[in-house]
Design a protein around this motif. Structure first.
Motif, PDB file in Angstrom:
ATOM      1  N   TYR A   1      30.979  -7.511 -38.263  1.00 47.19           N
ATOM      2  CA  TYR A   1      30.047  -7.358 -37.146  1.00 47.19           C
ATOM      3  C   TYR A   1      29.521  -5.932 -37.012  1.00 47.19           C
ATOM      4  CZ  TYR A   1      30.746 -12.032 -35.179  1.00 47.19           C
ATOM      5  OH  TYR A   1      30.751 -13.397 -34.972  1.00 47.19           O
ATOM      6  N   ALA A   2      30.229  -4.967 -37.570  1.00 47.33           N
ATOM      7  CA  ALA A   2      29.809  -3.571 -37.442  1.00 47.33           C
ATOM      8  C   ALA A   2      28.763  -3.160 -38.475  1.00 47.33           C
ATOM      9  CB  ALA A   2      31.031  -2.654 -37.566  1.00 47.33           C
ATOM     10  N   MET A   3      28.432  -4.031 -39.402  1.00 50.86           N
ATOM     11  CA  MET A   3      27.469  -3.694 -40.456  1.00 50.86           C
ATOM     12  C   MET A   3      26.038  -3.956 -39.972  1.00 50.86           C
ATOM     13  SD  MET A   3      29.469  -5.218 -43.771  1.00 50.86           S
ATOM     14  CE  MET A   3      28.345  -4.497 -44.980  1.00 50.86           C
ATOM     15  N   ASN A   4      25.193  -2.952 -40.034  1.00 49.66           N
ATOM     16  CA  ASN A   4      23.809  -3.065 -39.579  1.00 49.66           C
ATOM     17  C   ASN A   4      22.897  -3.572 -40.695  1.00 49.66           C
ATOM     18  OD1 ASN A   4      24.210  -0.697 -41.007  1.00 49.66           O
ATOM     19  ND2 ASN A   4      22.700   0.481 -39.832  1.00 49.66           N
ATOM     20  N   ILE A   5      23.226  -4.713 -41.239  1.00 55.12           N
ATOM     21  CA  ILE A   5      22.513  -5.268 -42.397  1.00 55.12           C
ATOM     22  C   ILE A   5      21.060  -5.565 -42.076  1.00 55.12           C
ATOM     23  CG2 ILE A   5      22.464  -7.169 -44.053  1.00 55.12           C
ATOM     24  CD1 ILE A   5      25.532  -7.427 -43.576  1.00 55.12           C
TER      25      ILE A   5
ATOM     26  N   GLU B   1      25.124 -22.016 -38.837  1.00 57.63           N
ATOM     27  CA  GLU B   1      25.961 -20.819 -38.926  1.00 57.63           C
ATOM     28  C   GLU B   1      25.108 -19.556 -38.783  1.00 57.63           C
ATOM     29  OE1 GLU B   1      29.309 -19.979 -39.230  1.00 57.63           O
ATOM     30  OE2 GLU B   1      29.515 -22.048 -38.526  1.00 57.63           O
ATOM     31  N   GLN B   2      25.559 -18.628 -37.984  1.00 51.87           N
ATOM     32  CA  GLN B   2      24.834 -17.375 -37.766  1.00 51.87           C
ATOM     33  C   GLN B   2      25.392 -16.211 -38.581  1.00 51.87           C
ATOM     34  OE1 GLN B   2      21.992 -17.361 -35.807  1.00 51.87           O
ATOM     35  NE2 GLN B   2      22.428 -19.557 -35.884  1.00 51.87           N
ATOM     36  N   GLY B   3      26.571 -16.389 -39.157  1.00 52.57           N
ATOM     37  CA  GLY B   3      27.161 -15.300 -39.912  1.00 52.57           C
ATOM     38  C   GLY B   3      27.634 -14.179 -39.010  1.00 52.57           C
ATOM     39  N   PHE B   4      27.302 -12.934 -39.393  1.00 57.49           N
ATOM     40  CA  PHE B   4      27.788 -11.765 -38.668  1.00 57.49           C
ATOM     41  C   PHE B   4      26.642 -10.824 -38.318  1.00 57.49           C
ATOM     42  CE2 PHE B   4      31.241 -13.417 -41.218  1.00 57.49           C
ATOM     43  CZ  PHE B   4      32.294 -13.440 -40.311  1.00 57.49           C
ATOM     44  N   PRO B   5      25.795 -11.203 -37.363  1.00 56.50           N
ATOM     45  CA  PRO B   5      24.739 -10.285 -36.920  1.00 56.50           C
ATOM     46  C   PRO B   5      25.348  -9.047 -36.280  1.00 56.50           C
ATOM     47  CG  PRO B   5      24.911 -12.172 -35.437  1.00 56.50           C
ATOM     48  CD  PRO B   5      25.786 -12.471 -36.601  1.00 56.50           C
ATOM     49  N   TYR B   6      24.670  -7.936 -36.426  1.00 59.08           N
ATOM     50  CA  TYR B   6      25.176  -6.637 -35.970  1.00 59.08           C
ATOM     51  C   TYR B   6      25.522  -6.665 -34.484  1.00 59.08           C
ATOM     52  CZ  TYR B   6      25.075  -1.525 -35.271  1.00 59.08           C
ATOM     53  OH  TYR B   6      25.371  -0.226 -34.973  1.00 59.08           O
TER      54      TYR B   6
ATOM     55  N   LEU C   1      28.156  -4.114 -32.378  1.00 61.58           N
ATOM     56  CA  LEU C   1      29.235  -3.129 -32.250  1.00 61.58           C
ATOM     57  C   LEU C   1      30.144  -3.436 -31.070  1.00 61.58           C
ATOM     58  CD1 LEU C   1      27.733   0.401 -33.012  1.00 61.58           C
ATOM     59  CD2 LEU C   1      29.320  -0.936 -34.395  1.00 61.58           C
ATOM     60  N   LYS C   2      29.570  -3.890 -29.976  1.00 63.69           N
ATOM     61  CA  LYS C   2      30.378  -4.201 -28.800  1.00 63.69           C
ATOM     62  C   LYS C   2      31.394  -5.288 -29.125  1.00 63.69           C
ATOM     63  CE  LYS C   2      30.041  -5.692 -23.967  1.00 63.69           C
ATOM     64  NZ  LYS C   2      29.113  -6.101 -22.862  1.00 63.69           N
ATOM     65  N   LYS C   3      30.942  -6.317 -29.795  1.00 65.02           N
ATOM     66  CA  LYS C   3      31.840  -7.407 -30.162  1.00 65.02           C
ATOM     67  C   LYS C   3      32.898  -6.930 -31.148  1.00 65.02           C
ATOM     68  CE  LYS C   3      31.767 -12.262 -31.573  1.00 65.02           C
ATOM     69  NZ  LYS C   3      30.888 -13.424 -31.848  1.00 65.02           N
ATOM     70  N   ALA C   4      32.492  -6.089 -32.100  1.00 62.87           N
ATOM     71  CA  ALA C   4      33.444  -5.555 -33.084  1.00 62.87           C
ATOM     72  C   ALA C   4      34.546  -4.766 -32.400  1.00 62.87           C
ATOM     73  CB  ALA C   4      32.706  -4.686 -34.095  1.00 62.87           C
ATOM     74  N   ASN C   5      34.174  -3.938 -31.448  1.00 64.69           N
ATOM     75  CA  ASN C   5      35.175  -3.155 -30.710  1.00 64.69           C
ATOM     76  C   ASN C   5      36.092  -4.058 -29.886  1.00 64.69           C
ATOM     77  OD1 ASN C   5      34.997  -0.209 -31.109  1.00 64.69           O
ATOM     78  ND2 ASN C   5      32.858  -0.474 -30.480  1.00 64.69           N
ATOM     79  N   GLN C   6      35.523  -5.068 -29.257  1.00 61.30           N
ATOM     80  CA  GLN C   6      36.327  -5.995 -28.461  1.00 61.30           C
ATOM     81  C   GLN C   6      37.346  -6.729 -29.325  1.00 61.30           C
ATOM     82  OE1 GLN C   6      33.295  -8.416 -26.638  1.00 61.30           O
ATOM     83  NE2 GLN C   6      33.163  -7.128 -24.792  1.00 61.30           N
ATOM     84  N   ILE C   7      36.923  -7.138 -30.499  1.00 59.36           N
ATOM     85  CA  ILE C   7      37.827  -7.851 -31.399  1.00 59.36           C
ATOM     86  C   ILE C   7      39.020  -6.966 -31.759  1.00 59.36           C
ATOM     87  CG2 ILE C   7      38.058  -8.792 -33.737  1.00 59.36           C
ATOM     88  CD1 ILE C   7      35.169  -9.798 -33.488  1.00 59.36           C
ATOM     89  N   LEU C   8      38.745  -5.711 -32.105  1.00 58.81           N
ATOM     90  CA  LEU C   8      39.820  -4.793 -32.480  1.00 58.81           C
ATOM     91  C   LEU C   8      40.731  -4.478 -31.286  1.00 58.81           C
ATOM     92  CD1 LEU C   8      37.888  -2.324 -34.811  1.00 58.81           C
ATOM     93  CD2 LEU C   8      39.524  -4.087 -35.496  1.00 58.81           C
ATOM     94  N   ASP C   9      40.124  -4.289 -30.129  1.00 58.56           N
ATOM     95  CA  ASP C   9      40.926  -4.020 -28.931  1.00 58.56           C
ATOM     96  C   ASP C   9      41.890  -5.169 -28.653  1.00 58.56           C
ATOM     97  OD1 ASP C   9      39.620  -1.623 -28.542  1.00 58.56           O
ATOM     98  OD2 ASP C   9      38.203  -2.418 -27.053  1.00 58.56           O
TER      99      ASP C   9
ATOM    100  N   ASN D   1      26.260   4.782 -45.127  1.00 60.95           N
ATOM    101  CA  ASN D   1      25.800   4.308 -43.822  1.00 60.95           C
ATOM    102  C   ASN D   1      26.789   3.297 -43.247  1.00 60.95           C
ATOM    103  OD1 ASN D   1      23.813   3.129 -41.705  1.00 60.95           O
ATOM    104  ND2 ASN D   1      24.152   1.427 -43.105  1.00 60.95           N
ATOM    105  N   TYR D   2      27.247   2.356 -44.096  1.00 59.29           N
ATOM    106  CA  TYR D   2      28.212   1.369 -43.618  1.00 59.29           C
ATOM    107  C   TYR D   2      29.533   2.033 -43.214  1.00 59.29           C
ATOM    108  CZ  TYR D   2      25.082  -2.297 -45.327  1.00 59.29           C
ATOM    109  OH  TYR D   2      24.005  -3.124 -45.535  1.00 59.29           O
TER     110      TYR D   2
END
Length: 583
Positions: free
Chosen positions: A355-359, A390-395, A397-405, A443-444
């Motif tokens: 989710y953190a990748m700005n593809i 399926e949507q895959g992993f659109p960019y 960052l908020k969701k990525a941080n929440q998952i890790l938290d 960048n990634y």
């Protein structure tokens, strides 16, 4: 080059050819995207062909070709491309990649008897004049299945052939399920399977090989030495329209007409295929150095008005992906063994990184619409088997941080620690490519730093193509994750890439659900197309949920063609034998 018709093999793709070819220095995000719909799939020159001339092909790559000219032992797309004038497949296919009659051999499936019968065209001969015979077909299976050869192509799909597992285990010198009713020098092979699957009618299914190996020419070479032999590296045989006449190692292959070719004499006196650095492609196109050359997406707007040049395009059967190492390949067992305590074994960590990748941002900014994020590991080009929900992993960052938290990856200073309080350093490998590749990879790394992950580039640089895949295949312990790419076949089943027994399953993940879904995709029930689609959909959802392998991008493949060329096409059914010059 990218208009190879060898769609029967899964192969590695270079970084220059795929992962980040879309990037350039244009900072104008409002620039209109390229209208790929306006580009034809077939050259528009319909004039009569005048035989003769030298056809020059350029392959954009910053790495030399390895030069393993035997499909059973070769893994990378560059070797496939530089051997394409001679390396014809056994079967002809239509534009849906379904096998049809009329090629070097015909295929007949008997779903009641669990057999496939391959009948060789009696006119087909190798480039030394020897006929293509049943022994050549059998030898392909034996090379792949024999442990001494070092082939990475022995998969779960091939183990469906009766007796091949016993041969692989060294219990027998013959394969009971490979029968030659007219003898080894005859023209018929009957393959006995334990089960039949709908995939078998497609080019490159993995269940039925689309290639042959010249038994008379290779039989006296120990299999352990086959890959390095002169017969494979310097003087290989082919049964396609052209024969190999000269090799400049890693750089150039030269071809002349194969006078034994079963369809007659091809149109060119000579074909020369050269490796060209991606940075020199634009100049080569503008100067008409080649008659055919793949166009890096970054360069298309710079060369689209080149004189005496036409452009043809299509979406390819290739995709880039990010994969996380969670195990090792067990050569004794012939299967992947997962380490549940591996650094990247935590699903939340993998999903957060995706989710953190700005593809989308990268490709919107730089590709002009020629490259695009993909949501699943099944390409949209496979039609009904693509899961459009399926949507895959659109960019995000908020969701990525929440998952890790939520998973317990707490920050200590700038970076996060593991849930048990240990420092976390993730070692990331990426292969070399065109000139902007490293900037995008870094960048990634910066994107992952934004969510508190300390990601280091292995060796602090991009890795050369051949060395990169060698390290990935051999489970280099210094690599935790990597970005790579696949060139696919005409059959969408992911079995040979992600199966428990697939050597190409580089993350080494295994799981009962994955086993069940892959089995279902190729099961008897999957002759019902609706059932098969349902299993494909479930597998794509499962893979995105687990995120051992994260889909990144696919791309339009544009080819620059000299306007004197006739007959060149991106369609699967087209034949290089039909290509020629009009003047």
């Amino acid at each position: 080059m990218k208009i190879t018709k060898v769609v029967g093999l899964l192969t590695f793709v270079t970084g220059a050819a795929f992962v980040l070819t879309a990037c350039n220095n244009n900072k104008n995000t409002n620039e209109k995207t390229v209208n790929t719909a306006a580009l034809p799939k077939v050259v528009t020159n319909k004039r009569d062909i005048k035989k003769g001339g030298t056809y020059k092909i350029g392959i954009s790559s910053n790495t030399p070709f390895a030069g393993v000219f035997l499909s059973e032992l070769s893994n990378d797309s560059i070797d496939t491309e530089v051997s394409y004038p001679g390396n014809e497949e056994l079967f002809k296919c239509d534009d849906s990649y379904t096998i049809v009659d009329g090629g070097a051999a015909n295929l007949a499936l008997d779903y009641k008897q669990n057999t496939a019968t391959i009948t060789i065209n009696p006119k087909v001969k190798w480039s030394d004049g020897s006929p293509l015979v049943a022994n050549d077909l059998v030898y392909s299976y034996k090379i792949i299945a024999n442990k001494d050869s070092g082939s990475a192509r022995y998969t779960d799909s091939l183990q469906n052939i009766v007796g091949l597992e016993d041969y692989h285990a060294g219990k027998t010198n013959t394969v009971t399920g490979l029968k030659t009713p007219d003898g080894g020098n005859g023209r018929k092979l009957v393959i006995q399977f334990t089960k039949m699957t709908p995939a078998m009618k497609q080019q490159g299914s993995g269940y039925i090989l689309s290639n042959a190996a010249p038994y008379h020419y290779l039989k006296d070479i120990p299999l352990a030495k086959l890959a390095t032999s002169d017969q494979v590296r310097k003087k290989p045989l082919f049964f396609g329209p052209y024969k190999l006449t000269k090799i400049t190692p890693g750089e150039v292959t030269e071809w002349a007409p194969n006078k034994y070719y079963y369809q007659g004499t091809p149109n060119f006196n000579k074909v020369i295929i050269s490796i060209i650095n991606p940075g020199n492609v634009a100049t080569a196109i503008k100067s008409n150095r080649f008659d055919q050359i793949s166009v890096p997406n970054a360069e298309y707007k710079n060369v689209k008005n080149a004189k005496n040049t036409e452009f043809i395009a299509d979406t390819g059967l290739s995709y880039s992906y990010m994969e996380f190492k969670v195990g090792k390949w067990d050569a004794v067992k012939g299967e992947n063994v997962m380490n549940k305590k591996a650094k990247m074994a935590n699903r939340s960590l993998r999903r957060a990184m995706a989710y953190a990748m700005n593809i989308d941002e990268v490709y919107q900014k730089f590709s002009n619409g020629l490259s695009f994020r993909i949501p699943t590991l099944i390409l949209q080009k496979y039609g009904k088997f693509f899961n459009k929900d399926e949507q895959g992993f659109p960019y995000n960052l908020k969701k990525a941080n929440q998952i890790l938290d939520q998973a317990g990856y707490k920050k200590k200073g700038k970076f996060r620690q593991t849930p048990d309080g240990k420092d976390l350093v993730i070692n990331f490998a990426a292969m070399s490519g065109e000139k902007h590749q490293e900037a995008i990879i870094r960048n990634y790394i910066k994107q992952w730093a934004k969510i508190g992950l300390n990601v280091h580039l292995v060796s602090d640089k991009l890795i050369e193509f051949n060395s990169f895949y060698d390290r990935i295949q051999n489970d280099d312990a210094s690599i935790d994750m990597f970005i790579a790419a696949w060139s696919l076949t005409g059959e969408p089943s992911p079995n040979d890439l992600y199966n428990r027994k697939a050597p190409f399953n580089f993350s080494r993940f295994v799981g009962q659900t994955n086993d069940q879904l892959l089995e279902a995709i190729d099961s008897d029930k999957s002759f019902n197309t609706n059932y098969r689609k349902e299993q494909f959909d479930k597998w794509q959802t499962y893979m995105n949920k687990e995120a051992y392998v994260v889909p990144i991008s696919s791309s339009y493949e544009i080819t620059a063609v000299n306007d004197r060329v006739v007959g060149l096409s991106t369609t699967p059914s087209s034949d290089f034998f039909d290509v020629g010059f009009s003047n």
